[in-house]
Design an enzyme around this catalytic site. Sequence first.
Site, PDB file in Angstrom:
ATOM      1  N   HIS A  31       3.306   2.269  13.253  1.00  0.00           N
ATOM      2  CA  HIS A  31       2.361   3.386  13.378  1.00  0.00           C
ATOM      3  C   HIS A  31       2.862   4.476  14.329  1.00  0.00           C
ATOM      4  O   HIS A  31       2.071   5.256  14.846  1.00  0.00           O
ATOM      5  CB  HIS A  31       0.951   2.911  13.784  1.00  0.00           C
ATOM      6  N   HIS A  69       0.809  -1.221   0.000  1.00  0.00           N
ATOM      7  CA  HIS A  69       0.000   0.000   0.000  1.00  0.00           C
ATOM      8  C   HIS A  69       0.843   1.272   0.000  1.00  0.00           C
ATOM      9  O   HIS A  69       1.880   1.356   0.661  1.00  0.00           O
ATOM     10  CB  HIS A  69      -1.040  -0.010   1.119  1.00  0.00           C
ATOM     11  N   GLU A  89      -5.204   1.625   2.339  1.00  0.00           N
ATOM     12  CA  GLU A  89      -5.119   0.408   3.170  1.00  0.00           C
ATOM     13  C   GLU A  89      -5.366   0.737   4.634  1.00  0.00           C
ATOM     14  O   GLU A  89      -6.025   0.000   5.360  1.00  0.00           O
ATOM     15  CB  GLU A  89      -3.738  -0.249   3.003  1.00  0.00           C
ATOM     16  N   GLU A  90      -4.805   1.854   5.066  1.00  0.00           N
ATOM     17  CA  GLU A  90      -4.830   2.188   6.494  1.00  0.00           C
ATOM     18  C   GLU A  90      -6.233   2.532   7.000  1.00  0.00           C
ATOM     19  O   GLU A  90      -6.459   2.613   8.197  1.00  0.00           O
ATOM     20  CB  GLU A  90      -3.866   3.343   6.795  1.00  0.00           C
ATOM     21  N   ASP A 139       5.747   1.712   7.062  1.00  0.00           N
ATOM     22  CA  ASP A 139       4.462   1.048   6.820  1.00  0.00           C
ATOM     23  C   ASP A 139       3.700   1.907   5.824  1.00  0.00           C
ATOM     24  O   ASP A 139       3.102   2.909   6.218  1.00  0.00           O
ATOM     25  CB  ASP A 139       3.707   0.911   8.144  1.00  0.00           C
ATOM     26  N   ASP A 177       3.835  -6.258   3.433  1.00  0.00           N
ATOM     27  CA  ASP A 177       3.548  -5.189   4.398  1.00  0.00           C
ATOM     28  C   ASP A 177       4.394  -5.430   5.646  1.00  0.00           C
ATOM     29  O   ASP A 177       5.005  -6.488   5.793  1.00  0.00           O
ATOM     30  CB  ASP A 177       2.045  -5.205   4.739  1.00  0.00           C
TER      31      ASP A 177
HETATM   32 ZN   LIG Z   1       0.671  -1.395   6.398  1.00  0.00          ZN
END
Ligand SMILES: [Zn+2]
Length: 330
Positions: A302, A63, A193-194, A163, A216
């Site tokens: 994150h 992503h 995606e998130e 990410d 990922d």
């Molecule tokens: Zn991811």
Amino acid sequence: MKSLVKNLVETAAPSGFEKPIRDLILAEIGVSSTDQQIDALGNLIIRKGTRTPTGKRIMLAAHMDEIGVMASFIDEKGFIRFTNLGGVFPVHCVGSRVKFLNGVEGVIGMDKLDKPGLPTLSQLFIDVGAASRAACPIKIGDAAVFERPFAVLGEQWVAKSLDDRIGVAILIETFKQLKETPHEVYFVFSVQEEVGTRGATTAAYGIDPDLGLSVDVTRTGDTPKGIMMEVALGKGPAIKVRDSGMISDPQLVQALSAIAEKSSIPYQLEVLEAGTTDARAIQLARSGVPSGCVSIPCRYVHSPSEMVNEKDVYNTVNLLVKFLSESLPF
Ligand SMILES: [Zn+2]
């Protein structure tokens, strides 16, 4: 590959606003228009190879979007309240800097709390240095990402948005290194995606693959008093067995593991108890697609300072190139 990763992570592209990354990938890959497509949601889909009688139509997905924030309310003094784009944790916010897509930078501050503890997102605000609402250069709906430069700490690479820009870089490198394949391979650089694997959902419907694989990051259990998880930095790509949204196809897990062993590529098996990837969306597309995921171990997922190991990155490319170069046993 390091300079490519630096360029990718230092580009701002939160969920729904992926164009800058898409442009960068296109410039990097430079394929003919007949092999590439940008679909209605903004997924970039690049095809390589023609399916032979022993080959499959394979969808690979990484992503393009990153977590971010969006202005939701601006008070009379010019302080901006915000909502999240994806999994933003308050513990990482206070004192962080953000950059809006129009270039304006801001600092995240917090309200005085009644009790000791962590604030909620609604108790945080962005200060862009404006003296009033009228002077604030941000409007409702403007999006921002965390601002942090790429850094190399020994063997580890640190940045915001690893990410999943590390997955994007790995797909680009795999595309470049893959010479011969019996498969028709679709390299999908997905959007949103998130916020719930939305881009992969429509891309998988359009491609209608025989097999799906996302690339990922995953969490690790190798930090002090960390989570109970086997995956660690530097021990190779993690072949996902399950996460909280998907159970990988066992034949695919077996095939990936066998290729890693045959090629002397270190690998780990991953069981992730919280979180999922684009592979979930691919697996549930149409009448179902056997799917799995190759994960890059990543500490501090994150946060504005995610960390991966460079050998894991190169080994993930090696594993994917080998995997795509051969016919599958199922
Ligand atoms: Zn991811």
